[in-house]
Scaffold this motif. Structure first.
Motif, PDB file in Angstrom:
ATOM      1  N   THR A  69       0.950  -1.073   0.029  1.00  0.00           N
ATOM      2  CA  THR A  69       0.093  -0.077  -0.078  1.00  0.00           C
ATOM      3  C   THR A  69       0.687   1.136   0.114  1.00  0.00           C
ATOM      4  N   ARG A 120       1.004   3.220   2.108  1.00  0.00           N
ATOM      5  CA  ARG A 120       1.361   3.508   3.729  1.00  0.00           C
ATOM      6  C   ARG A 120       2.745   3.098   3.714  1.00  0.00           C
ATOM      7  N   ASP A 176      -4.417   4.924   9.117  1.00  0.00           N
ATOM      8  CA  ASP A 176      -5.884   5.310   8.899  1.00  0.00           C
ATOM      9  C   ASP A 176      -6.386   4.469   7.595  1.00  0.00           C
ATOM     10  N   VAL A 177      -7.441   3.714   7.801  1.00  0.00           N
ATOM     11  CA  VAL A 177      -7.624   2.794   6.868  1.00  0.00           C
ATOM     12  C   VAL A 177      -9.025   3.473   6.343  1.00  0.00           C
ATOM     13  N   ALA A 178      -9.199   3.776   5.105  1.00  0.00           N
ATOM     14  CA  ALA A 178     -10.626   4.445   4.497  1.00  0.00           C
ATOM     15  C   ALA A 178     -11.548   3.332   4.496  1.00  0.00           C
ATOM     16  N   PRO A 179     -13.083   3.557   4.479  1.00  0.00           N
ATOM     17  CA  PRO A 179     -13.988   2.533   4.423  1.00  0.00           C
ATOM     18  C   PRO A 179     -13.873   1.743   3.058  1.00  0.00           C
ATOM     19  N   ASN A 180     -13.555   2.321   1.999  1.00  0.00           N
ATOM     20  CA  ASN A 180     -13.104   1.579   0.931  1.00  0.00           C
ATOM     21  C   ASN A 180     -12.070   0.600   0.656  1.00  0.00           C
ATOM     22  N   GLU A 181     -11.330   0.721   1.762  1.00  0.00           N
ATOM     23  CA  GLU A 181     -10.020  -0.232   1.804  1.00  0.00           C
ATOM     24  C   GLU A 181     -10.226  -1.620   1.268  1.00  0.00           C
TER      25      GLU A 181
END
Length: 64
Positions: free
Chosen positions: A16, A18, A34-39
């Motif tokens: 990723t 990151r 930070d993990v987005a909802p669409n990950e």
């Protein structure tokens, strides 16, 4: 400060954005992931390599 290479793999095993190089102070590297909802869901893997000594550490987390 000690240079550390951080590799973060998503649930599909893809590296990723990151991932990267950081500096640890006093042997500690503290970061917020930070993990987005669409990950990508699944088990993510985080690997840290201390570049000065070659020491490695690994952890995983579940993204749903």
């Amino acid at each position: 400060m000690v240079p550390v290479k951080l590799t973060v793999l998503d649930g599909e095993g893809r590296e990723t954005e990151r991932s990267g190089f950081h500096a640890a102070r006093g042997g500690i590297l503290a970061l917020t992931l930070d993990v987005a909802p669409n990950e990508q869901a699944g088990t993510w893997k985080i690997m840290a390599t201390e570049l000065a000594t070659g020491k490695k550490a690994e952890a995983s987390l579940r993204v749903e």
